[in-house]
Design a protein around this motif. Sequence first.
Motif, PDB file in Angstrom:
ATOM      1  N   LYS A 155      -2.182  35.688  27.775  1.00 16.44           N
ATOM      2  CA  LYS A 155      -1.838  36.293  29.065  1.00 16.44           C
ATOM      3  C   LYS A 155      -0.343  36.179  29.338  1.00 16.44           C
ATOM      4  N   GLN A 156       0.244  35.060  28.979  1.00 12.18           N
ATOM      5  CA  GLN A 156       1.687  34.872  29.172  1.00 12.18           C
ATOM      6  C   GLN A 156       2.483  35.864  28.329  1.00 12.18           C
ATOM      7  N   ALA A 157       2.002  36.131  27.103  1.00 10.49           N
ATOM      8  CA  ALA A 157       2.678  37.110  26.238  1.00 10.49           C
ATOM      9  C   ALA A 157       2.584  38.511  26.834  1.00 10.49           C
ATOM     10  N   ILE A 158       1.432  38.834  27.415  1.00 10.20           N
ATOM     11  CA  ILE A 158       1.241  40.139  28.058  1.00 10.20           C
ATOM     12  C   ILE A 158       2.190  40.278  29.243  1.00 10.20           C
ATOM     13  N   GLN A 159       2.258  39.229  30.059  1.00  7.85           N
ATOM     14  CA  GLN A 159       3.136  39.253  31.233  1.00  7.85           C
ATOM     15  C   GLN A 159       4.600  39.392  30.823  1.00  7.85           C
ATOM     16  N   LYS A 160       4.979  38.737  29.733  1.00 12.73           N
ATOM     17  CA  LYS A 160       6.352  38.830  29.242  1.00 12.73           C
ATOM     18  C   LYS A 160       6.696  40.257  28.831  1.00 12.73           C
ATOM     19  N   VAL A 218      -5.093  46.990  22.859  1.00  9.85           N
ATOM     20  CA  VAL A 218      -5.619  47.382  24.174  1.00  9.85           C
ATOM     21  C   VAL A 218      -4.625  47.005  25.266  1.00  9.85           C
ATOM     22  N   MET A 219      -4.060  45.819  25.164  1.00 10.49           N
ATOM     23  CA  MET A 219      -3.093  45.374  26.167  1.00 10.49           C
ATOM     24  C   MET A 219      -1.817  46.210  26.127  1.00 10.49           C
ATOM     25  N   ASP A 220      -1.363  46.560  24.931  1.00  9.59           N
ATOM     26  CA  ASP A 220      -0.187  47.431  24.816  1.00  9.59           C
ATOM     27  C   ASP A 220      -0.458  48.778  25.482  1.00  9.59           C
ATOM     28  N   ALA A 221      -1.683  49.290  25.288  1.00 14.33           N
ATOM     29  CA  ALA A 221      -2.051  50.564  25.906  1.00 14.33           C
ATOM     30  C   ALA A 221      -2.104  50.433  27.426  1.00 14.33           C
ATOM     31  N   GLU A 222      -2.590  49.287  27.919  1.00 19.26           N
ATOM     32  CA  GLU A 222      -2.641  49.051  29.363  1.00 19.26           C
ATOM     33  C   GLU A 222      -1.233  49.004  29.950  1.00 19.26           C
ATOM     34  N   ILE A 223      -0.343  48.301  29.268  1.00 14.68           N
ATOM     35  CA  ILE A 223       1.045  48.199  29.737  1.00 14.68           C
ATOM     36  C   ILE A 223       1.698  49.583  29.747  1.00 14.68           C
ATOM     37  N   SER A 224       1.472  50.345  28.685  1.00 15.68           N
ATOM     38  CA  SER A 224       2.042  51.705  28.610  1.00 15.68           C
ATOM     39  C   SER A 224       1.517  52.578  29.741  1.00 15.68           C
ATOM     40  N   ASP A 225       0.224  52.434  30.036  1.00 14.07           N
ATOM     41  CA  ASP A 225      -0.395  53.228  31.103  1.00 14.07           C
ATOM     42  C   ASP A 225       0.182  52.850  32.467  1.00 14.07           C
ATOM     43  N   ILE A 226       0.331  51.549  32.694  1.00 12.42           N
ATOM     44  CA  ILE A 226       0.894  51.074  33.959  1.00 12.42           C
ATOM     45  C   ILE A 226       2.327  51.563  34.126  1.00 12.42           C
ATOM     46  N   MET A 227       3.136  51.400  33.079  1.00 11.35           N
ATOM     47  CA  MET A 227       4.537  51.786  33.165  1.00 11.35           C
ATOM     48  C   MET A 227       4.702  53.298  33.274  1.00 11.35           C
ATOM     49  N   TYR A 280      -9.949  48.890   8.806  1.00  8.86           N
ATOM     50  CA  TYR A 280      -8.916  49.782   8.265  1.00  8.86           C
ATOM     51  C   TYR A 280      -7.748  49.876   9.251  1.00  8.86           C
ATOM     52  N   TYR A 281      -8.066  49.743  10.542  1.00  7.73           N
ATOM     53  CA  TYR A 281      -7.051  49.885  11.590  1.00  7.73           C
ATOM     54  C   TYR A 281      -6.587  48.536  12.151  1.00  7.73           C
ATOM     55  N   TYR A 282      -7.506  47.588  12.254  1.00 14.31           N
ATOM     56  CA  TYR A 282      -7.187  46.295  12.848  1.00 14.31           C
ATOM     57  C   TYR A 282      -7.820  45.168  12.033  1.00 14.31           C
ATOM     58  N   LYS A 283      -7.048  44.112  11.805  1.00 17.20           N
ATOM     59  CA  LYS A 283      -7.525  43.010  10.966  1.00 17.20           C
ATOM     60  C   LYS A 283      -8.607  42.179  11.643  1.00 17.20           C
ATOM     61  N   ASN A 284      -8.524  42.058  12.964  1.00 14.93           N
ATOM     62  CA  ASN A 284      -9.466  41.213  13.696  1.00 14.93           C
ATOM     63  C   ASN A 284      -9.467  41.593  15.176  1.00 14.93           C
ATOM     64  N   LYS A 285     -10.269  40.878  15.952  1.00 14.51           N
ATOM     65  CA  LYS A 285     -10.397  41.178  17.380  1.00 14.51           C
ATOM     66  C   LYS A 285      -9.085  40.943  18.115  1.00 14.51           C
ATOM     67  N   ASP A 286      -8.312  39.957  17.677  1.00 13.30           N
ATOM     68  CA  ASP A 286      -7.032  39.692  18.336  1.00 13.30           C
ATOM     69  C   ASP A 286      -6.121  40.910  18.256  1.00 13.30           C
ATOM     70  N   GLU A 287      -6.101  41.573  17.097  1.00  7.67           N
ATOM     71  CA  GLU A 287      -5.260  42.766  16.946  1.00  7.67           C
ATOM     72  C   GLU A 287      -5.773  43.905  17.837  1.00  7.67           C
ATOM     73  N   VAL A 288      -7.082  44.027  17.935  1.00 10.96           N
ATOM     74  CA  VAL A 288      -7.656  45.047  18.823  1.00 10.96           C
ATOM     75  C   VAL A 288      -7.252  44.744  20.267  1.00 10.96           C
ATOM     76  N   PHE A 289      -7.374  43.481  20.653  1.00  9.89           N
ATOM     77  CA  PHE A 289      -7.019  43.074  22.008  1.00  9.89           C
ATOM     78  C   PHE A 289      -5.548  43.355  22.298  1.00  9.89           C
ATOM     79  N   ASP A 290      -4.677  43.007  21.359  1.00  6.38           N
ATOM     80  CA  ASP A 290      -3.243  43.250  21.550  1.00  6.38           C
ATOM     81  C   ASP A 290      -2.963  44.740  21.727  1.00  6.38           C
TER      82      ASP A 290
END
Length: 203
Positions: free
Chosen positions: A125-130, A62-71, A50-60
Motif C-alpha cells: 500500500k505504501q508503494a501504491i501511495q508513493k 491492477v494498481m497501476d491501472a487504478e492510478i492511471s484511471d484516477i489521474m 504468459y503475461y504475469y509471473k504471479n498474483k503479485d504482478e497481477v496486483f501491481d
Amino acid sequence: MPTNTALKEDIIQQQILQAAQQLFQKHGYQKVTMDDVAKAIGKGRSSLYYYYKNKDEVFDAVMDAEISDIMAGITRAVTQATTVEQQLRTFGITKTKISAKKKAFFEALETGMNAEEISRYTKKKQAIQKKMRKEEATLLHHILNEGALKGEIKVLDPAEQDTLIFVFATSLRGLKRELLFYNNRIEPAIDMLVRMTMQTIKR
C-alpha cells in the motif's frame, strides 16, 4: 509482433486485469488466486503466466491501472479549468470525489487478512501511495509551470515549487481524511487551502 496479435494480447491483458480487479474487490487480495482469475476469463492458469509471473504482478498491474484511471480523471477535469486558481481547486475537488468512489475498492483489498498479512500488505500500500503522489506532483508541477509561463503566477525556483506542492498535496490529504471522517463538506476547506496557496504564488 503482428498488429492483430498485439491487439489480441492487449485485449487479454485487459480481461485479466478487469477480472482480477473485480475479484480483489469481492474477496480481498489475500483470498484471490491465479486459478480464480483464469476461471473468471475462461482460460487456463498457464495462459495467465504468459503475461504475469504471479498474483503479485497481477496486483501491481491492477494498481497501476487504478492510478492511471484516477489521474486521467483528475487531469481531464483540470484541463477544463483556465486559471491556476481554478485548476488547483478542480484538482482538489476532483481528487476528493474520485477517492470517495474508490474507497470501497481499496478497503475491500484487506478483507480476510490476518495481522501478519496486513503487515505485508501495508508495504504494498505504501508503494501504491508513493506512485500516486509522484503522479499528482507531476500534474501540480505542470499547473504551476504553465501558470508561470502565462504570467499568472510568479516563477518559483525548483526547491520552492517542490515545497509548495508538498504542502498543498499533504494538506489536501489531511483535509480529506478529517472532513470525511466528521462528515463535513470539504469544498469550503479546499477553497480556503487554494486561496492560501494563491496568496503565496500570485504575482
